[in-house]
Design an enzyme around this catalytic site. Sequence first.
Site, short mmCIF file in Angstrom:
data_model
loop_
_atom_site.label_atom_id
_atom_site.label_comp_id
_atom_site.label_asym_id
_atom_site.label_seq_id
_atom_site.Cartn_x
_atom_site.Cartn_y
_atom_site.Cartn_z
N ARG A 145 2.65 -6.16 9.42
CA ARG A 145 1.89 -5.04 10.00
C ARG A 145 2.42 -4.63 11.37
O ARG A 145 2.43 -3.44 11.70
CB ARG A 145 0.41 -5.39 10.05
CG ARG A 145 -0.24 -5.25 8.65
CD ARG A 145 -1.52 -5.98 8.57
NE ARG A 145 -2.25 -5.73 7.32
CZ ARG A 145 -3.24 -6.51 6.89
NH1 ARG A 145 -3.60 -7.57 7.59
NH2 ARG A 145 -3.86 -6.23 5.76
N ARG A 161 -1.57 -14.38 4.91
CA ARG A 161 -2.29 -13.71 6.00
C ARG A 161 -1.50 -13.80 7.31
O ARG A 161 -1.50 -12.86 8.12
CB ARG A 161 -3.70 -14.30 6.15
CG ARG A 161 -4.55 -14.02 4.91
CD ARG A 161 -5.96 -14.53 5.01
NE ARG A 161 -6.77 -13.75 5.94
CZ ARG A 161 -7.26 -12.54 5.67
NH1 ARG A 161 -7.01 -11.97 4.50
NH2 ARG A 161 -7.99 -11.90 6.54
N THR A 169 -5.19 -7.13 10.76
CA THR A 169 -5.49 -5.88 10.04
C THR A 169 -5.05 -4.65 10.83
O THR A 169 -4.45 -3.73 10.29
CB THR A 169 -7.01 -5.78 9.77
OG1 THR A 169 -7.41 -6.95 9.04
CG2 THR A 169 -7.36 -4.54 8.96
N PHE A 222 -15.60 3.62 6.59
CA PHE A 222 -14.25 4.00 6.19
C PHE A 222 -14.01 3.90 4.69
O PHE A 222 -12.90 4.12 4.21
CB PHE A 222 -13.21 3.17 6.95
CG PHE A 222 -13.36 1.67 6.79
CD1 PHE A 222 -12.89 1.02 5.67
CD2 PHE A 222 -13.99 0.92 7.78
CE1 PHE A 222 -13.02 -0.35 5.51
CE2 PHE A 222 -14.13 -0.47 7.63
CZ PHE A 222 -13.64 -1.10 6.50
N HIS A 277 -2.26 -5.44 1.67
CA HIS A 277 -3.55 -6.11 1.54
C HIS A 277 -3.29 -7.53 1.07
O HIS A 277 -2.37 -7.75 0.28
CB HIS A 277 -4.44 -5.41 0.49
CG HIS A 277 -5.58 -6.27 0.03
ND1 HIS A 277 -6.75 -6.36 0.74
CD2 HIS A 277 -5.70 -7.11 -1.03
CE1 HIS A 277 -7.56 -7.23 0.11
NE2 HIS A 277 -6.94 -7.69 -0.96
N LYS A 311 0.81 -1.23 0.00
CA LYS A 311 0.00 0.00 0.00
C LYS A 311 0.85 1.28 0.00
O LYS A 311 2.05 1.23 0.27
CB LYS A 311 -0.93 -0.02 1.22
CG LYS A 311 -1.94 -1.18 1.20
CD LYS A 311 -2.96 -1.03 2.33
CE LYS A 311 -3.98 -2.16 2.31
NZ LYS A 311 -5.04 -1.96 3.32
N GLU A 371 -9.54 -10.96 -7.50
CA GLU A 371 -8.59 -9.86 -7.33
C GLU A 371 -7.42 -9.96 -8.31
O GLU A 371 -6.97 -8.95 -8.85
CB GLU A 371 -8.12 -9.81 -5.87
CG GLU A 371 -9.26 -9.42 -4.93
CD GLU A 371 -8.89 -9.40 -3.46
OE1 GLU A 371 -9.76 -9.05 -2.65
OE2 GLU A 371 -7.75 -9.74 -3.11
N TYR A 394 -12.49 -2.31 -3.95
CA TYR A 394 -12.99 -2.44 -2.57
C TYR A 394 -14.51 -2.38 -2.49
O TYR A 394 -15.06 -2.07 -1.43
CB TYR A 394 -12.37 -1.37 -1.68
CG TYR A 394 -10.96 -1.69 -1.21
CD1 TYR A 394 -10.70 -2.79 -0.40
CD2 TYR A 394 -9.89 -0.87 -1.55
CE1 TYR A 394 -9.42 -3.08 0.05
CE2 TYR A 394 -8.59 -1.15 -1.10
CZ TYR A 394 -8.38 -2.25 -0.30
OH TYR A 394 -7.11 -2.53 0.16
N ASN A 442 -2.13 0.32 6.64
CA ASN A 442 -1.57 -0.90 7.24
C ASN A 442 -0.66 -1.69 6.30
O ASN A 442 -0.53 -2.89 6.42
CB ASN A 442 -2.70 -1.77 7.83
CG ASN A 442 -3.66 -2.27 6.77
OD1 ASN A 442 -3.59 -1.85 5.61
ND2 ASN A 442 -4.55 -3.16 7.14
P1 CMP Z 1 -7.53 -4.53 3.50
O1 CMP Z 1 -7.09 -5.94 3.72
O2 CMP Z 1 -6.88 -3.79 2.39
O3 CMP Z 1 -9.11 -4.54 3.25
C1 CMP Z 1 -9.95 -3.47 3.63
C2 CMP Z 1 -9.20 -2.40 4.34
O4 CMP Z 1 -9.99 -1.47 5.03
C3 CMP Z 1 -8.34 -3.01 5.42
O5 CMP Z 1 -7.27 -3.72 4.83
C4 CMP Z 1 -7.96 -1.79 6.24
O6 CMP Z 1 -6.77 -1.19 5.84
C5 CMP Z 1 -9.13 -0.87 5.98
N1 CMP Z 1 -9.84 -0.63 7.22
C6 CMP Z 1 -10.41 -1.54 8.02
N2 CMP Z 1 -10.97 -0.95 9.09
C7 CMP Z 1 -10.72 0.36 8.95
C8 CMP Z 1 -11.03 1.49 9.74
N3 CMP Z 1 -11.70 1.38 10.88
N4 CMP Z 1 -10.63 2.67 9.28
C9 CMP Z 1 -9.95 2.79 8.12
N5 CMP Z 1 -9.63 1.75 7.33
C10 CMP Z 1 -10.01 0.55 7.76
#
Ligand code: CMP
Length: 139
Positions: A103, A86, A92, A58, A116, A10, A127, A50, A113
Site C-alpha cells: 500500500r 497483512r 489500510t 463508505f 484486500h 483491487k 472469504e 463486504y 488501496n
Molecule cells: P479492505 O481490506 O478491502 O476492507 C474494507 C475496505 O473499505 C478497506 O479495505 C478500504 O479500502 C475501504 N475503506 C476503509 N475506509 C474507507 C473510507 N474512509 N473510505 C473509502 N473506503 C474505505
Amino acid sequence: ALERTFSIIKPDATRRNLTGKINAKFEEAGLRIVAQKRIHMTKAQAGKFYDVHAERPFYDELCEFMSSEPVVVQVLEGEGAIAKNREVMGATNPADAAPGTIRAEFAESVGENSVHGSDAPETAAIEIAYFFSGIELVG
Ligand code: CMP
C-alpha cells in the site's frame, strides 16, 4: 502453523498492470499463491462480500469501486499467512503504511488501496469459500 488467507488485487491495481509486482511481494515474503483467478464482480457480489461493512458510510462507494473493473482473487498459503499478508500489505490507509509495503508503494487512497487481505482465520475461511471451490485449491 501453515495457514491460508484470502487476497484480492483491487481494480486500481489491475488497471495499472500491477498484478505481477504485487504477486512478487507476496512470493518474496514466503507466501505461495495456491489459487488465483481474474473476475469482474457485479455490485451485488461485492456487496455480499463486504456485508460486514454494510452500515459504514463508505459501503456504497466501496461496492461501486470493487465492481468497476476486474480484480484478481487469490488464496495465499504459508507459515502465519494471515499476519504475514497483512504485514506485506501495510496499513489500510496508504498514508499510514510502512515503507516497502504494497500500500505504501502502490495504493492511491484509503478506498483505492490496491489489495484486500483477510483479518482472521474465521474470515479467511469464509472469504476463500465465497470465491473458490475445494477443487480449485492446489496446495
Ligand atoms: P479492505 O481490506 O478491502 O476492507 C474494507 C475496505 O473499505 C478497506 O479495505 C478500504 O479500502 C475501504 N475503506 C476503509 N475506509 C474507507 C473510507 N474512509 N473510505 C473509502 N473506503 C474505505
